[in-house]
Write an enzyme that holds these catalytic residues in place. Structure first.
Site, PDB file in Angstrom:
ATOM      1  N   ASP A 198       0.831  -1.191   0.000  1.00  0.00           N
ATOM      2  CA  ASP A 198       0.000   0.000   0.000  1.00  0.00           C
ATOM      3  C   ASP A 198       0.878   1.259   0.000  1.00  0.00           C
ATOM      4  O   ASP A 198       1.906   1.309   0.677  1.00  0.00           O
ATOM      5  CB  ASP A 198      -0.887  -0.043   1.250  1.00  0.00           C
ATOM      6  CG  ASP A 198      -1.843   1.130   1.330  1.00  0.00           C
ATOM      7  OD1 ASP A 198      -2.548   1.393   0.346  1.00  0.00           O
ATOM      8  OD2 ASP A 198      -1.881   1.783   2.397  1.00  0.00           O
ATOM      9  N   GLU A 212       1.161  -0.668  -5.189  1.00  0.00           N
ATOM     10  CA  GLU A 212      -0.028   0.192  -5.264  1.00  0.00           C
ATOM     11  C   GLU A 212       0.469   1.583  -5.667  1.00  0.00           C
ATOM     12  O   GLU A 212       0.956   2.356  -4.850  1.00  0.00           O
ATOM     13  CB  GLU A 212      -0.747   0.212  -3.914  1.00  0.00           C
ATOM     14  CG  GLU A 212      -2.086   0.936  -3.930  1.00  0.00           C
ATOM     15  CD  GLU A 212      -1.973   2.387  -3.537  1.00  0.00           C
ATOM     16  OE1 GLU A 212      -2.267   3.247  -4.403  1.00  0.00           O
ATOM     17  OE2 GLU A 212      -1.584   2.676  -2.404  1.00  0.00           O
ATOM     18  N   ASP A 247     -11.435   1.056  -1.775  1.00  0.00           N
ATOM     19  CA  ASP A 247     -11.861   2.444  -1.522  1.00  0.00           C
ATOM     20  C   ASP A 247     -13.019   2.856  -2.437  1.00  0.00           C
ATOM     21  O   ASP A 247     -13.537   3.968  -2.286  1.00  0.00           O
ATOM     22  CB  ASP A 247     -10.686   3.404  -1.761  1.00  0.00           C
ATOM     23  CG  ASP A 247      -9.610   3.260  -0.702  1.00  0.00           C
ATOM     24  OD1 ASP A 247      -9.971   3.096   0.488  1.00  0.00           O
ATOM     25  OD2 ASP A 247      -8.416   3.310  -1.027  1.00  0.00           O
TER      26      ASP A 247
END
Length: 403
Positions: free
Chosen positions: A297, A344, A398
């Site tokens: 992430d 990511e 998200d």
């Protein structure tokens, strides 16, 4: 990634579960379903222990290396001989469509405590071996959780000074007087990882690779920050962060995103922080035990990261600071052997970030929900992809679902 395959992104808690949320037992029964659908990869969110104070978010967990006890399967406790069928509580009409974390916590805490009490202080040899193999993080985690209970769940920076600063004599005395509590936390982790190992075996049998998630940052109120304070930008007296993580204003937010996680102290005395690098090595080694692939992430934070003064209420006023770059991943090579890493690379991505991703050889991410607007040069449009070394998503955790 060496082979093209279809995957699904679904957190474990979102699977149907008899006691509030999906768990490892639900995950086992999910494997045949994925195999029948031709799905070769299952991605989920971090599996760290979650805090009620942060809405049970897996991105603000109590430990980056421990497992979430809410994912322990009550049914598997019976199958493995730790409980009897009669010990399982009657179903309370829990909905398979709605997550109920309080119910999940209530049921599992009671059952794990009962299973622990049944050991009578005599644990299987596998438990002793587990504690020895994982002691480098397990001992600190058990102390941290026991101290959280002792001080009414306050953040470690609010504990009495001797515990906040990890005074060896105070910690040793506390550990001796609270040995049953420490053993319980370790037993809980032993159960989690024993059940998880069965999930890995069943997933492999059905041709499904497990795809995990490493948040670049960890929560301030965590065993990691408390046990490794020299690895983070903290006030040496209060233990509070001096600067925190986030991102500057972008199309998601006019004031940016102030996440509040403490930033890493990548250097110590003008050289790389060896203790921080060891902690990251342990973190990668742990995730290697659990998954086949992992998404890192906020990958861009390894190239440069947005540093926000702790006193700032938003992320508008911050500074870009140089990250550890390729040298970090070079140092991690041995620890990540056999692990496929996906970067990511969403948000404010510069050529330098793309260069780091490509130098590491990591696939990036493309999101179809970002693609179809009015700009024909949009990099998320499939015909604009510049590389096949890419993982394509309908949306991320998200986003709303494509439906």
């Amino acid at each position: 990634m060496q082979q093209r395959k279809a995957g699904i992104l679904l957190h474990i808690s979102s699977l149907p579960g008899a006691y509030g949320i999906g768990d490892i037992g639900s995950s086992l029964s999910f494997m045949p379903f994925l195999q029948r659908g031709g799905i070769g990869c299952w991605q989920f969110l971090p599996t760290s222990p979650v805090a009620e104070a942060f809405g049970y978010s897996p991105y603000m967990g109590y430990s980056a290396l421990a497992g979430n006890p809410l994912f322990i399967s009550p049914e598997m406790l019976v199958e493995d001989g730790f409980l009897e069928e009669a010990d399982l509580p009657p179903l309370k009409g829990a909905s398979p469509y709605v997550v109920d974390f309080p119910l999940a916590k209530e049921v599992r805490t009671g059952l794990i405590q009962k299973a622990y009490a049944r050991q009578g202080g005599h644990f299987p040899g596998e438990f002793t071996l587990f504690c020895r193999q994982h002691g480098h993080w397990l001992d600190d985690y058990a102390l941290f959780m026991a101290l959280k209970d002792e001080f009414a769940q306050k953040s470690w920076s609010k504990w009495p000074r001797e515990f906040q600063s990890r005074d060896k004599a105070a910690l040793s005395l506390f550990a001796k007087s609270h040995e049953p509590q420490l053993l319980y936390v370790k037993f809980e982790q032993f159960i989690f990882f024993s059940q998880w190992q069965k999930l890995r075996e069943v997933a492999a049998k059905h041709g499904v690779s497990l795809f995990g998630d490493i948040p670049i940052y960890v929560g301030h109120d965590s065993a990691d920050v408390w046990a490794h304070q020299s690895c983070f930008e903290l006030d040496p007296v209060t233990g509070e962060p001096l600067s925190v993580a986030g991102v500057p204003p972008d199309y998601f937010s006019e004031t940016g995103q102030r996440w509040g996680n403490p930033l890493y102290r990548w250097q110590s005395g003008g050289r790389k922080n060896e203790r921080l690098y060891r902690w990251w090595q342990h973190r990668f080694e742990q995730i290697c035990l659990m998954v086949d692939q992992v998404r890192i992430d906020h990958f861009r934070g390894f190239e440069s990261y947005w540093s926000i003064d702790q006193a700032e209420e938003t992320a508008m006023n911050g500074t870009w600071v140089q990250g550890p770059g390729f040298a970090f991943f070079k140092a991690m090579e041995k620890s990540v052997a056999g692990l496929e890493i996906i970067a990511e690379d969403l948000g404010i991505i510069t050529p330098a970030v793309e260069a780091l991703r490509d130098e590491c050889g990591f696939p990036g991410m493309k999101i179809l929900q970002f693609a179809f607007g009015d700009d024909e040069t949009n990099s998320y449009l499939p015909h604009n992809y510049e590389t096949t070394n890419t993982v394509v998503y309908g949306g991320t955790h998200d986003n709303d679902t494509a439906v």
